[in-house]
Design an enzyme around this catalytic site. Structure first.
Site, PDB file in Angstrom:
ATOM      1  N   HIS B  80       0.847  -1.202   0.000  1.00  0.00           N
ATOM      2  CA  HIS B  80       0.000   0.000   0.000  1.00  0.00           C
ATOM      3  C   HIS B  80       0.879   1.247   0.000  1.00  0.00           C
ATOM      4  O   HIS B  80       0.689   2.151  -0.807  1.00  0.00           O
ATOM      5  CB  HIS B  80      -0.928  -0.012   1.221  1.00  0.00           C
ATOM      6  CG  HIS B  80      -1.584   1.307   1.510  1.00  0.00           C
ATOM      7  ND1 HIS B  80      -2.608   1.814   0.750  1.00  0.00           N
ATOM      8  CD2 HIS B  80      -1.347   2.237   2.476  1.00  0.00           C
ATOM      9  CE1 HIS B  80      -2.980   2.990   1.236  1.00  0.00           C
ATOM     10  NE2 HIS B  80      -2.228   3.285   2.281  1.00  0.00           N
ATOM     11  N   ASP B 109       6.252  21.666 -26.668  1.00  0.00           N
ATOM     12  CA  ASP B 109       6.246  20.319 -26.101  1.00  0.00           C
ATOM     13  C   ASP B 109       7.291  20.293 -24.996  1.00  0.00           C
ATOM     14  O   ASP B 109       7.907  21.322 -24.699  1.00  0.00           O
ATOM     15  CB  ASP B 109       6.576  19.260 -27.169  1.00  0.00           C
ATOM     16  CG  ASP B 109       6.026  17.878 -26.795  1.00  0.00           C
ATOM     17  OD1 ASP B 109       6.297  17.421 -25.665  1.00  0.00           O
ATOM     18  OD2 ASP B 109       5.310  17.279 -27.623  1.00  0.00           O
ATOM     19  N   TRP B 145       7.018   0.184   3.986  1.00  0.00           N
ATOM     20  CA  TRP B 145       7.540   0.900   2.807  1.00  0.00           C
ATOM     21  C   TRP B 145       8.901   1.514   3.103  1.00  0.00           C
ATOM     22  O   TRP B 145       9.629   1.894   2.193  1.00  0.00           O
ATOM     23  CB  TRP B 145       6.544   1.954   2.301  1.00  0.00           C
ATOM     24  CG  TRP B 145       6.669   3.299   2.949  1.00  0.00           C
ATOM     25  CD1 TRP B 145       6.075   3.690   4.101  1.00  0.00           C
ATOM     26  CD2 TRP B 145       7.423   4.425   2.482  1.00  0.00           C
ATOM     27  NE1 TRP B 145       6.419   4.986   4.393  1.00  0.00           N
ATOM     28  CE2 TRP B 145       7.249   5.456   3.415  1.00  0.00           C
ATOM     29  CE3 TRP B 145       8.246   4.673   1.365  1.00  0.00           C
ATOM     30  CZ2 TRP B 145       7.859   6.715   3.281  1.00  0.00           C
ATOM     31  CZ3 TRP B 145       8.846   5.912   1.245  1.00  0.00           C
ATOM     32  CH2 TRP B 145       8.656   6.925   2.192  1.00  0.00           C
ATOM     33  N   SER B 173      12.999   6.232 -13.977  1.00  0.00           N
ATOM     34  CA  SER B 173      11.878   6.951 -14.563  1.00  0.00           C
ATOM     35  C   SER B 173      11.738   8.346 -13.961  1.00  0.00           C
ATOM     36  O   SER B 173      11.595   9.341 -14.677  1.00  0.00           O
ATOM     37  CB  SER B 173      10.596   6.142 -14.344  1.00  0.00           C
ATOM     38  OG  SER B 173       9.467   6.947 -14.514  1.00  0.00           O
ATOM     39  N   SER B 174      11.814   8.423 -12.626  1.00  0.00           N
ATOM     40  CA  SER B 174      11.655   9.722 -11.962  1.00  0.00           C
ATOM     41  C   SER B 174      12.767  10.685 -12.347  1.00  0.00           C
ATOM     42  O   SER B 174      12.528  11.870 -12.563  1.00  0.00           O
ATOM     43  CB  SER B 174      11.690   9.554 -10.444  1.00  0.00           C
ATOM     44  OG  SER B 174      10.574   8.869 -10.014  1.00  0.00           O
ATOM     45  N   HIS B 257      13.120  12.108   3.454  1.00  0.00           N
ATOM     46  CA  HIS B 257      12.491  13.366   3.826  1.00  0.00           C
ATOM     47  C   HIS B 257      12.238  14.290   2.643  1.00  0.00           C
ATOM     48  O   HIS B 257      11.121  14.760   2.460  1.00  0.00           O
ATOM     49  CB  HIS B 257      13.151  14.085   4.992  1.00  0.00           C
ATOM     50  CG  HIS B 257      12.155  15.052   5.548  1.00  0.00           C
ATOM     51  ND1 HIS B 257      11.118  14.654   6.355  1.00  0.00           N
ATOM     52  CD2 HIS B 257      11.930  16.352   5.280  1.00  0.00           C
ATOM     53  CE1 HIS B 257      10.320  15.667   6.576  1.00  0.00           C
ATOM     54  NE2 HIS B 257      10.784  16.724   5.942  1.00  0.00           N
ATOM     55  N   GLU B 259      11.747  13.392  -0.224  1.00  0.00           N
ATOM     56  CA  GLU B 259      10.673  12.702  -0.941  1.00  0.00           C
ATOM     57  C   GLU B 259       9.295  13.193  -0.484  1.00  0.00           C
ATOM     58  O   GLU B 259       8.373  13.348  -1.281  1.00  0.00           O
ATOM     59  CB  GLU B 259      10.807  11.187  -0.711  1.00  0.00           C
ATOM     60  CG  GLU B 259       9.620  10.347  -1.131  1.00  0.00           C
ATOM     61  CD  GLU B 259       9.424  10.273  -2.633  1.00  0.00           C
ATOM     62  OE1 GLU B 259      10.377  10.603  -3.369  1.00  0.00           O
ATOM     63  OE2 GLU B 259       8.324   9.909  -3.062  1.00  0.00           O
ATOM     64  N   TYR B 261       8.537  16.129   0.447  1.00  0.00           N
ATOM     65  CA  TYR B 261       8.279  17.423  -0.203  1.00  0.00           C
ATOM     66  C   TYR B 261       8.080  17.252  -1.699  1.00  0.00           C
ATOM     67  O   TYR B 261       7.360  18.027  -2.314  1.00  0.00           O
ATOM     68  CB  TYR B 261       9.385  18.424   0.136  1.00  0.00           C
ATOM     69  CG  TYR B 261       9.344  18.743   1.610  1.00  0.00           C
ATOM     70  CD1 TYR B 261       8.319  19.535   2.116  1.00  0.00           C
ATOM     71  CD2 TYR B 261      10.238  18.181   2.501  1.00  0.00           C
ATOM     72  CE1 TYR B 261       8.212  19.777   3.466  1.00  0.00           C
ATOM     73  CE2 TYR B 261      10.138  18.417   3.844  1.00  0.00           C
ATOM     74  CZ  TYR B 261       9.121  19.216   4.331  1.00  0.00           C
ATOM     75  OH  TYR B 261       9.011  19.428   5.673  1.00  0.00           O
ATOM     76  N   SER B 272      -1.908  27.142  -5.523  1.00  0.00           N
ATOM     77  CA  SER B 272      -1.608  28.564  -5.701  1.00  0.00           C
ATOM     78  C   SER B 272      -2.119  29.090  -7.040  1.00  0.00           C
ATOM     79  O   SER B 272      -2.186  30.303  -7.247  1.00  0.00           O
ATOM     80  CB  SER B 272      -0.099  28.820  -5.606  1.00  0.00           C
ATOM     81  OG  SER B 272       0.387  28.337  -4.387  1.00  0.00           O
ATOM     82  N   HIS B 306      14.896  13.429  12.003  1.00  0.00           N
ATOM     83  CA  HIS B 306      13.720  13.544  12.889  1.00  0.00           C
ATOM     84  C   HIS B 306      12.802  12.331  12.738  1.00  0.00           C
ATOM     85  O   HIS B 306      11.881  12.168  13.526  1.00  0.00           O
ATOM     86  CB  HIS B 306      12.963  14.869  12.679  1.00  0.00           C
ATOM     87  CG  HIS B 306      12.231  14.998  11.387  1.00  0.00           C
ATOM     88  ND1 HIS B 306      12.020  16.191  10.771  1.00  0.00           N
ATOM     89  CD2 HIS B 306      11.637  14.083  10.585  1.00  0.00           C
ATOM     90  CE1 HIS B 306      11.334  16.009   9.657  1.00  0.00           C
ATOM     91  NE2 HIS B 306      11.099  14.738   9.527  1.00  0.00           N
ATOM     92  N   HIS B 307      13.064  11.482  11.741  1.00  0.00           N
ATOM     93  CA  HIS B 307      12.333  10.219  11.649  1.00  0.00           C
ATOM     94  C   HIS B 307      12.945   9.167  12.565  1.00  0.00           C
ATOM     95  O   HIS B 307      12.453   8.060  12.641  1.00  0.00           O
ATOM     96  CB  HIS B 307      12.362   9.689  10.209  1.00  0.00           C
ATOM     97  CG  HIS B 307      11.709  10.614   9.221  1.00  0.00           C
ATOM     98  ND1 HIS B 307      10.390  10.526   8.882  1.00  0.00           N
ATOM     99  CD2 HIS B 307      12.195  11.667   8.529  1.00  0.00           C
ATOM    100  CE1 HIS B 307      10.084  11.470   8.002  1.00  0.00           C
ATOM    101  NE2 HIS B 307      11.161  12.180   7.770  1.00  0.00           N
ATOM    102  N   THR B 332       6.454  27.220   5.811  1.00  0.00           N
ATOM    103  CA  THR B 332       5.158  26.576   5.575  1.00  0.00           C
ATOM    104  C   THR B 332       4.041  27.486   6.058  1.00  0.00           C
ATOM    105  O   THR B 332       3.010  27.641   5.385  1.00  0.00           O
ATOM    106  CB  THR B 332       5.089  25.215   6.296  1.00  0.00           C
ATOM    107  OG1 THR B 332       6.300  24.508   6.022  1.00  0.00           O
ATOM    108  CG2 THR B 332       3.916  24.398   5.809  1.00  0.00           C
ATOM    109  N   LYS B 335       3.289  30.214   3.632  1.00  0.00           N
ATOM    110  CA  LYS B 335       2.452  29.795   2.497  1.00  0.00           C
ATOM    111  C   LYS B 335       0.976  29.780   2.886  1.00  0.00           C
ATOM    112  O   LYS B 335       0.120  30.264   2.143  1.00  0.00           O
ATOM    113  CB  LYS B 335       2.881  28.414   1.993  1.00  0.00           C
ATOM    114  CG  LYS B 335       4.294  28.399   1.449  1.00  0.00           C
ATOM    115  CD  LYS B 335       4.569  27.171   0.608  1.00  0.00           C
ATOM    116  CE  LYS B 335       3.859  27.225  -0.711  1.00  0.00           C
ATOM    117  NZ  LYS B 335       4.500  28.097  -1.692  1.00  0.00           N
ATOM    118  N   ARG B 454       1.847   1.560  15.320  1.00  0.00           N
ATOM    119  CA  ARG B 454       1.459   1.379  13.927  1.00  0.00           C
ATOM    120  C   ARG B 454       1.913   0.003  13.435  1.00  0.00           C
ATOM    121  O   ARG B 454       2.695  -0.672  14.096  1.00  0.00           O
ATOM    122  CB  ARG B 454       2.037   2.488  13.054  1.00  0.00           C
ATOM    123  CG  ARG B 454       3.549   2.505  12.992  1.00  0.00           C
ATOM    124  CD  ARG B 454       4.087   3.744  12.322  1.00  0.00           C
ATOM    125  NE  ARG B 454       3.950   3.669  10.881  1.00  0.00           N
ATOM    126  CZ  ARG B 454       4.763   4.293  10.020  1.00  0.00           C
ATOM    127  NH1 ARG B 454       5.762   5.029  10.468  1.00  0.00           N
ATOM    128  NH2 ARG B 454       4.588   4.191   8.732  1.00  0.00           N
TER     129      ARG B 454
END
Lengths: 374, 529
Positions: B80, B109, B145, B173-174, B257, B259, B261, B272, B306-307, B332, B335, B454
């Protein structure tokens, strides 16, 4: 049918917000029973209220716009699109709030890291899927396994109050003493968490992490492993029993005596039936999680033992697998985890249960000789 | 501007129309076709990952094991997460970038159209391989994950090797997609479109693309180290061989991290665009919006640990990562304040894109608040790896990234299809999603604070009630997404003709071309004043 009835019942309970037997609407962290856990609770509440206050202001302005400044009400849009001072102000104010928040957080963190001057040291080792507690000053230690029966997990029996949060041997600690925990793991990363103590620390193979707690009130405090550690991650709870000093001292004496008795058992003469009986118990706590109670395993990760050549042929090969584990797989080395008696019993049991019927008997002495020969 | 994007056969009149049949899609170098394929692919993955979430929520509906065994439950949580992150959210944003960036900057293009084709077609192969692990002996990856070693190396299932190869392909790909976005934005802007005149969606994607190029190789590195540990006898993460399991987490989160963002910044950009359009008022603080995105992107490289607050870092490291993480709240916050100031004293109307955008601002801010709470390191010792974290990241990803994508889809659907979508159905989709999503994820805050870890397939009795509510919300949210399929199909097939600029407050070059957008646009660059 019973499950269905229960589901309907629970559903009704959930909808009516009533207090059924299972209903528990705890929405917040508990303050806990140590200084550290209360400090954490204080920080948690402070930052929560700061967030609520900011939310009220920001969402307040937003909802005012949503309600008042609608095109459908004929509101004409204003023309502004920047304002230097406003923008500088709303950058500086949050920064100031953060600094104010960082100061108490730093103080609490430094306190949590102060593991010096402990009076009791307990080594906590994570295993798939159980905990081991070693009282390193007293030279005894034991495993702590989930004691909830499978029948409750598979809904064949009604679940008891401490479902999944109960163990056979809790960690016993005295109140009012600073206890240092030394955390490590035998296989994968685990994490030892007791919310009431404000202690959560990863148990990592190859590392020893330190943390501490000074429990203020006697009681039973429950927690769980909080790092995904494989199949039974959800089934390795932590139970801490905090008792007054005298009770703790008596318990320690009892444990030391029991450890001595256990060592004496190794020299006793065992019969096949005695070994089989003890072996079945050991098998169910140490082996059944992977190899299943009927020895069928869950291949390919956890092979079947019923009819397996390792279990039915050469005894030394069987000893090697159990004592030393199989590197690169989930099979642990049980040589250090189980006593000679338990090793002998479980090997004897495996060689005779589920139709393996080899008639072999392995004695504690043979296990000891095997270990010494290595 | 010759043939338009249309599947009716008689439309193939001019020399540069799309080819017929499957080869049109297989060999296409057209940014609109590729964008469409990315969007369809990502929505398919969204439904697949969502189906897995339904399995998870069914098992958690009540205590005890009813539907799946713990082994399979762990495979479901892992797949998932992987499918939603790499298969649904990231490709959806690449799809939006493909469709909209050339239209927004007045380019004919993407700059590298053949690579564009290749970067899309790698994805179905990568995900076919990833999903096929479910049918392999030993099952699919079952280590979350975040695939922490040594659970994913020494103790991983045999299919881990296929997972590693799939991650490598997604990474390629990315990276190709990101290079394409950067090359397009830097080289193909219409004359007069300076950097500070670019739409914010273009700005946020430019910054996202740099983040992708910076961190996808790190992800590739960490899975390669796993591969070496599994098959070639190294011990990067194996303590028994002198390695370091915590090294895995440092390398993984150095990717992980930024990732986060990567999955939210393009949504910032889209919102926006949308909020000013339906407020009929210019975006407040354009320049500070750009700087805030830049600041968030830079800070994202110095907060990874921080993870890992409970991993046993030295206290100095703990403090550094706590302070840096708290600092992210400043840009943040800027924004959010700017979005609210844009709405303030506008002339608001609430079509589906605006509903999703406003819900984005409110609910993403709630996710931001719980993020700020998680940043407080001592408190994180209680929150870490509980449902509080699950609630937090679903609040930033579901009403954040995914509502951002839905807002964009409704906003630009008239441009893509030439028809207006059914507004009543769109609003129904919004309200059902909004209620379902909050019902599913808000109680998770309470569960986490009350002590539920979790990634567990079964839980203690005191967590029963909130889990049941959460499951009901999840089923509601999941079922509602089928409505979106119907809305889009209905919109493609017909409906009210869309004007070139169907939203009266919208601004930008994409609204200067007809709806549906012709197959080739801006063959001659427009002039931007």
């Amino acid at each position: 049918m019973r499950t269905k009835a229960m589901r309907v019942g629970l559903f009704t309970a959930a909808l009516s917000l009533s207090q059924s037997a299972l209903a528990d609407w705890t929405v917040n962290m508990a303050p806990g029973v140590t200084n550290v856990s209360r400090d954490i609770y204080g920080l948690h509440m402070t930052i929560l209220w700061i967030c609520v206050a900011i939310g009220v202001v920001v969402f307040g302005v937003m909802f005012w716009s949503i309600l008042a400044h609608r095109k459908s009400k004929g509101y004409k849009p204003a023309n502004f699109h920047e304002h230097t001072w406003v923008e500088i102000t709303w950058t500086i104010i949050p920064f100031a709030i953060l600094v104010a928040m960082a100061i108490p957080a730093t103080a609490t963190l430094l306190d949590m890291y102060d593991t010096g001057e402990a009076e009791i040291d307990v080594k906590v080792t994570g295993y798939q899927w159980k905990w081991k507690y070693d009282y390193i000053n007293e030279e005894f230690g034991y495993f702590s396994n989930l004691s909830t029966p499978k029948d409750e997990i598979y809904n064949r029996l009604e679940k008891n109050e401490n479902y999944l949060l109960e163990v056979d041997n809790p960690l016993v600690l005295p109140v009012g003493k600073k206890v240092r925990f030394l955390m490590t793991a035998n296989d994968v990363i685990h994490s030892w968490w007791v919310p009431a103590l404000g202690v959560k620390k990863d148990a990592i193979p190859g590392f020893i992490n330190e943390t501490w707690a000074k429990i203020e009130e006697p009681g039973i405090y429950r927690g769980q492993c909080t790092e995904l550690c494989g199949k039974d991650h959800g089934f390795m709870p932590v139970v801490v029993k905090a008792v007054p000093q005298e009770e703790y001292d008596a318990w320690v004496q009892e444990q030391i005596a029991m450890a001595e008795k256990e060592r004496e058992l190794a020299s006793k003469d065992w019969s096949l039936d005695e070994l089989m009986e003890r072996g079945e118990q050991v098998y169910n706590t140490a082996c059944a999680a992977c190899h299943q109670a009927d020895g069928s395993g869950t291949p390919p990760a956890f092979p079947a033992l019923a009819g397996s050549p390792i279990v039915t042929e050469e005894i030394n090969a069987h000893l090697d697998v159990v004592v030393n584990g199989v590197s690169g797989t989930a099979m642990q080395a049980f040589g250090q985890q189980l006593s000679e008696v338990d090793l002998a019993a479980v090997i004897t049991y495996e060689r005779n249960a589920w139709g393996n019927d080899t008639g072999d008997m392995v004695t504690p002495k043979e296990v000891l000789d095997y270990k010494n020969a290595q | 501007m010759s043939a338009v994007i249309d599947t009716h056969d008689h439309e193939h009149d001019h020399h540069h129309g799309p080819a017929k049949g499957f080869s049109r899609w297989l060999f296409t170098t057209n940014h609109k076709d590729i964008g469409t394929m990315y969007l369809i692919f990502s929505f398919t993955m969204f439904l697949l990952g969502g189906a897995m979430a339904m399995v998870i929520r069914s098992e958690l509906f009540q205590p005890g094991l009813q539907i799946v065994e713990p082994e399979f439950f762990n495979q479901m949580t892992t797949m998932h997460g992987l499918i939603m992150v790499f298969g649904a959210v990231m490709p959806a944003f690449v799809g939006l970038a493909n469709w909209m960036i050339p239209l927004m900057i007045g380019a004919p293009d993407m700059a590298l159209p053949r690579m564009n084709n290749w970067s899309f077609w790698i994805l179905p192969a990568a995900f076919a391989m990833l999903v096929s692990t479910l049918f392999m002996s030993g099952g699919a990856p079952n280590f979350g994950w975040t695939f922490y070693a040594p659970l994913s190396t020494t103790y991983g299932p045999p299919s881990t090797t296929f997972f590693i190869f799939a991650v490598h392909m997604m990474g390629i790909s990315s990276i190709m997609g990101a290079i394409n976005v950067i090359a397009t934005i830097l080289n193909l802007r219409a004359p007069g479109m300076t950097f500070m005149k670019m739409p914010l969606f273009v700005w946020t994607w430019l910054i996202t693309a740099f983040l992708l190029i910076a961190v996808m190789p790190v992800l590739a590195g960490v899975v390669t180290m796993m591969l070496m540990d599994i098959h070639f006898g190294t011990s990067f993460f194996n303590a028994g061989g002198g390695g370091d399991p915590v090294l895995f987490q440092h390398v993984f989160w150095f990717f992980g991290h930024p990732e986060v963002y990567i999955m939210i910044l393009p949504a910032f950009g889209a919102v926006s665009e949308i909020i000013p359009a339906f407020s009929r008022k210019r975006l407040f603080g354009y320049a500070s919006m750009v700087y805030a995105v830049g600041a968030i992107a830079l800070l994202s490289f110095v907060v990874w640990a921080h993870h890992m607050f409970t991993v046993g870092m030295p206290v100095a490291g703990q403090l550094f990562f706590m302070y840096c993480t708290m600092l992210i709240a400043v840009p943040t916050g800027v924004k959010v304040f700017n979005w609210v100031a844009t709405m303030f004293r506008g002339a608001l109307s609430f079509e589906a894109p605006m509903l999703f955008a406003v819900a984005f601002v409110i609910l993403f801010t709630i996710g931001g608040f719980s993020g700020l709470m998680l940043a407080i390191a001592p408190a994180d010792f209680q929150y870490h790896d509980t449902y509080f974290v699950v609630a937090h990241f679903h609040y930033v990803l579901v009403p954040g990234a995914i509502f951002g994508i839905f807002a964009s889809a409704y906003y630009w659907l008239p441009k893509w299809t030439g028809h207006m979508y059914d507004e009543t159905l769109g609003k129904t989709h919004f309200w059902m999603s909004f209620i379902g999503m909050n019902l599913a994820f808000f109680p998770m805050h309470f569960l986490g604070l009350a002590g539920m870890p979790r990634r567990i397939p079964d839980y203690a009795l005191q967590f029963a009630d909130f889990n049941m509510i959460s499951s009901i919300g999840a089923f509601m949210f999941g079922a509602t997404q089928l409505l979106f399929v119907y809305i889009v199909i209905k919109c493609v097939r017909g409906g009210e003709k869309a004007a070139a600029k169907p939203w009266d407050g919208a601004e930008g070059l994409e609204w200067t071309i007809p709806s549906p957008a012709p197959y080739h646009t801006f063959a001659t660059p427009p002039e931007v004043k």
